[in-house]
Design an enzyme around this catalytic site. Sequence first.
Site, PDB file in Angstrom:
ATOM      1  N   ASP A   1       0.566  -0.880  -0.145  1.00 15.74           N
ATOM      2  CA  ASP A   1      -0.328   0.323  -0.165  1.00 15.74           C
ATOM      3  C   ASP A   1       0.568   1.215  -0.057  1.00 15.74           C
ATOM      4  O   ASP A   1       0.417   2.400   0.015  1.00 15.74           O
ATOM      5  CB  ASP A   1      -0.806  -0.193   1.090  1.00 15.74           C
ATOM      6  CG  ASP A   1      -0.413  -0.297   2.558  1.00 15.74           C
ATOM      7  OD1 ASP A   1       0.838   0.094   2.891  1.00 15.74           O
ATOM      8  OD2 ASP A   1      -0.802  -0.285   3.548  1.00 15.74           O
TER       9      ASP A   1
ATOM     10  N   GLU B   1       8.874  -3.568  10.837  1.00 14.17           N
ATOM     11  CA  GLU B   1       8.876  -2.459  10.214  1.00 14.17           C
ATOM     12  C   GLU B   1       9.490  -1.843  11.704  1.00 14.17           C
ATOM     13  O   GLU B   1       8.659  -1.560  12.858  1.00 14.17           O
ATOM     14  CB  GLU B   1       8.019  -1.559  10.173  1.00 14.17           C
ATOM     15  CG  GLU B   1       8.574  -0.846   8.999  1.00 14.17           C
ATOM     16  CD  GLU B   1       7.258   0.032   8.333  1.00 14.17           C
ATOM     17  OE1 GLU B   1       6.438  -0.645   7.358  1.00 14.17           O
ATOM     18  OE2 GLU B   1       7.462   1.245   8.004  1.00 14.17           O
TER      19      GLU B   1
END
Length: 276
Positions: free
Chosen positions: A59, A193
């Site tokens: 995304d 992340e």
Amino acid sequence: MSDAPQSPASTGPNVPQLTVPKFMALKGTGRKITMLTAYDYGLAKLLDETGVEAILVGDSMSMVVQGHSNTLPVTLDEMIYHAALVGRAVTRALTIVDMPFPSNHLGKIKAIENAGRILKETRCQAVKLEGGADQAEIIAGLTSAGIPVVAHCGLRPQNVHLLGGYKVQRDRDRLLREAREAQEAGAFCVLLECIPAELATEITGMLRVPTIGIGAGDGCDGQVLVTHDLLGLTSGYVPRFVKPYADLKSVIQNAVTHFRDDVRNGTFPGPEQQYK
Ligand code: KIV
């Protein structure tokens, strides 16, 4: 056909597409996994031909392709359109598609419907969603519907407003729980992340499934980058964890400037570019 994971050199024309079980079997083999983003046919085909194990229709497209300031605006239909371009190009890598905000937040049935559309309409094989413990019911629901799930833990860019920016995530207990519960719910891979390298190494050692890091150090089972960052195509802020392996922005700008000058001074088209 052997069930053994493909060797890095397996990039010939008859290499079978990497499946979820083969991807999972890479954990513990000593071979690090490479994953890169793609949003269109041409780049996906180039990446696939290099033998990277996984291609992610991220995304991040919202920022990289659409020019938004975060990942929230991209829609499910837009993700599906781009994932179908990628799905058409890829024959070897495992292809994974991000569930855009808020396609996995509207309940289990809606999430299955949305992820089901992704698999039905794109030829891609798996979805990724941001979340761990809080998404356990959704991950379990998708997995029981036969939809393989990558859980995205640590910094969750779709939470940018809640977090007040993109910050390194350091809450050890929460991150360990997130990753463990995502795995227990059925996630076949956990993406980490922006977390300290030592913590990512601990999570990687704790999990049975592979971890893929971005800004999470060298102890993960694999690494992912946004391909535009890797190629030096990104304008503006580039995070510390990115290593640009090329400066394609300069290459493109030099080529285009050269073309512009040739047109202006009449040297393009030359005799060899003209029909008699
Ligand atoms: O959307 C994206 O590109 C991602 C990154 C973590 C690779 O999720």
